[in-house]
Write an enzyme that holds these catalytic residues in place. Structure first.
Site, PDB file in Angstrom:
ATOM      1  N   ARG A 194      12.672   0.007  63.037  1.00 23.47           N
ATOM      2  CA  ARG A 194      13.237   0.055  61.697  1.00 23.47           C
ATOM      3  C   ARG A 194      14.454  -0.849  61.478  1.00 23.47           C
ATOM      4  NH1 ARG A 194      15.822   5.615  59.138  1.00 23.47           N
ATOM      5  NH2 ARG A 194      16.046   4.923  56.984  1.00 23.47           N
ATOM      6  N   HIS A 231       9.212   2.421  63.261  1.00 25.43           N
ATOM      7  CA  HIS A 231      10.278   3.418  63.413  1.00 25.43           C
ATOM      8  C   HIS A 231      10.226   4.079  64.791  1.00 25.43           C
ATOM      9  CE1 HIS A 231      10.265   2.635  59.163  1.00 25.43           C
ATOM     10  NE2 HIS A 231      11.234   3.480  58.902  1.00 25.43           N
ATOM     11  N   GLU A 242      -2.790  11.839  59.069  1.00 31.61           N
ATOM     12  CA  GLU A 242      -2.853  10.839  60.130  1.00 31.61           C
ATOM     13  C   GLU A 242      -4.067  11.005  61.038  1.00 31.61           C
ATOM     14  OE1 GLU A 242       1.441  11.384  58.890  1.00 31.61           O
ATOM     15  OE2 GLU A 242      -0.225  12.724  59.437  1.00 31.61           O
ATOM     16  N   PHE A 276       4.168   9.804  64.358  1.00 32.09           N
ATOM     17  CA  PHE A 276       2.928  10.255  63.747  1.00 32.09           C
ATOM     18  C   PHE A 276       1.731   9.437  64.237  1.00 32.09           C
ATOM     19  CE2 PHE A 276       6.065  10.858  60.058  1.00 32.09           C
ATOM     20  CZ  PHE A 276       6.567  12.015  60.624  1.00 32.09           C
ATOM     21  N   SER A 295       7.517   1.479  54.138  1.00 35.05           N
ATOM     22  CA  SER A 295       8.140   1.503  55.460  1.00 35.05           C
ATOM     23  C   SER A 295       7.418   0.600  56.455  1.00 35.05           C
ATOM     24  CB  SER A 295       8.163   2.933  56.002  1.00 35.05           C
ATOM     25  OG  SER A 295       8.986   3.763  55.212  1.00 35.05           O
ATOM     26  N   ARG A 329       9.615  -4.375  61.947  1.00 39.07           N
ATOM     27  CA  ARG A 329       8.535  -3.896  61.075  1.00 39.07           C
ATOM     28  C   ARG A 329       8.174  -4.955  60.023  1.00 39.07           C
ATOM     29  NH1 ARG A 329      11.211   0.254  56.699  1.00 39.07           N
ATOM     30  NH2 ARG A 329      13.308  -0.609  56.712  1.00 39.07           N
ATOM     31  N   ASP A 384      17.084   9.783  60.487  1.00 34.88           N
ATOM     32  CA  ASP A 384      16.034  10.791  60.322  1.00 34.88           C
ATOM     33  C   ASP A 384      16.050  11.836  61.434  1.00 34.88           C
ATOM     34  OD1 ASP A 384      15.341   9.429  58.089  1.00 34.88           O
ATOM     35  OD2 ASP A 384      13.362   8.803  58.770  1.00 34.88           O
TER      36      ASP A 384
END
Length: 318
Positions: A170, A112, A61, A86, A40, A13, A120
């Site tokens: 991530r 991610h 989104e 998302f 993020s 990322r 998560d």
């Protein structure tokens, strides 16, 4: 022998963030949108240098995808940023209708991705996104392997006209590809030549496949390792050339075996050159909370799993 060395672990990322920042300096048509995840997605430097070209849409989104599609009509090149879950599942209708069907020049940048999102848990660990995106007509799907390649891919997709899904992650992983390596959409990269088995890997599983090849070499097995950074369009010529030489193949990906790289390769082989194939991927399951390393071990997505898959598929060679 593996000629690639880990230059120091970095998250992919951050490779995206570095590429986006460079694009901000080079291309005034590049704009960025984010759904409340600036940190993020590593967009901070782009925003600091180009505040007038950044749009924070909040946790909306679907609206972000519609806005991005509209911006292309004005000649802008929008890069949307949020988690892979998302970026795809939550907004599939908007991507299908407003971006893919309408052939809009939107770059859907998804962080991610996969099970290495880690703690998560299953609700955020999308393992279906490659399948969702590759089935959309006209959608290009890219899954780079490390920091350097993610940065290079980010730069490359700005010059490509059409919708793109760019997938990255991530955790900090081995950064091993050359910093100046040109990124060619749809062109696989030969990492190591071999004669006994072909390993076609994508994303985080590329480095793991190189480690597996080292283990296999110690067992007297010559593995050819190819980095399939572009899932669609797939480099069919490179795949067929390799498998015709080695006689069998293992595909390795951080994704469900249904709908991922493995299935795309299986189609190519079924149509052109049937050969034994092994699959390193999640087995039609959701994930769970845990560290990336724990999850990669439990779900069979590491170099040990690649090694085992190779040993198994070799027994099926004619």
């Amino acid at each position: 022998m593996n000629q690639y060395k880990d230059q120091g672990k970095q998250d992919t990322r951050s490779g995206f963030g570095a590429g986006l920042t460079e694009l901000g300096r080079k291309n005034p048509k590049v704009v960025a949108l984010c759904a409340d995840l600036v940190g993020s997605l590593k967009m901070d430097d782009f925003i600091a240098e180009n505040p007038e070209r950044f749009f924070q849409v909040g946790i909306a989104e679907a609206n972000m995808m519609g806005i991005a599609a509209g911006m292309t009509i004005g000649g802008y090149i929008p890069f949307t940023g949020t988690f892979a879950n998302f970026s795809t599942g939550r907004v599939y209708d908007q991507i299908r209708q407003s971006i893919a069907y309408s052939d809009k020049n939107v770059k859907i940048c998804a962080s991610h991705a996969g099970i290495t999102l880690g703690e998560d848990g299953a609700t955020h660990q999308i393992l279906e996104d490659i399948g969702l995106m590759k089935m959309l007509p006209g959608m290009t799907v890219i899954n780079p392997c490390d920091f350097n390649q993610t940065k290079a891919a980010t730069l490359a997709i700005a010059d490509y006209h059409g919708p793109v899904y760019l997938r990255f992650g991530r955790p900090k992983v081995a950064n091993f590809t050359p910093v100046d390596q040109k990124f060619e959409i749809g062109k696989a990269i030969m990492l190591q030549e071999g004669t006994d088995v072909t390993i076609l890997a994508t994303g985080h599983l590329v480095w793991e496949s190189l480690l597996a090849a080292e283990t296999l070499e110690q067992k007297g097995i010559s593995a050819e390792v190819i980095n399939i950074h572009t899932i669609k369009p797939l480099d069919e010529a490179a795949i067929l050339k390799s498998v015709k030489k080695t006689g069998c193949v293992v595909t390795a990906e951080e994704h469900n075996y249904l709908g991922g790289l493995g299935e795309s390769v299986a189609r190519v082989l079924a149509v052109n050159h049937p050969a034994p194939q092994g699959f390193v991927a999640t087995q039609d399951t959701f994930g769970e909370s845990g560290t990336p390393e724990e999850l990669m071990e439990k779900y069979g997505l590491n170099n040990k799993a690649v090694t085992a898959a190779v040993l198994k598929v070799l027994k099926k060679k004619a």
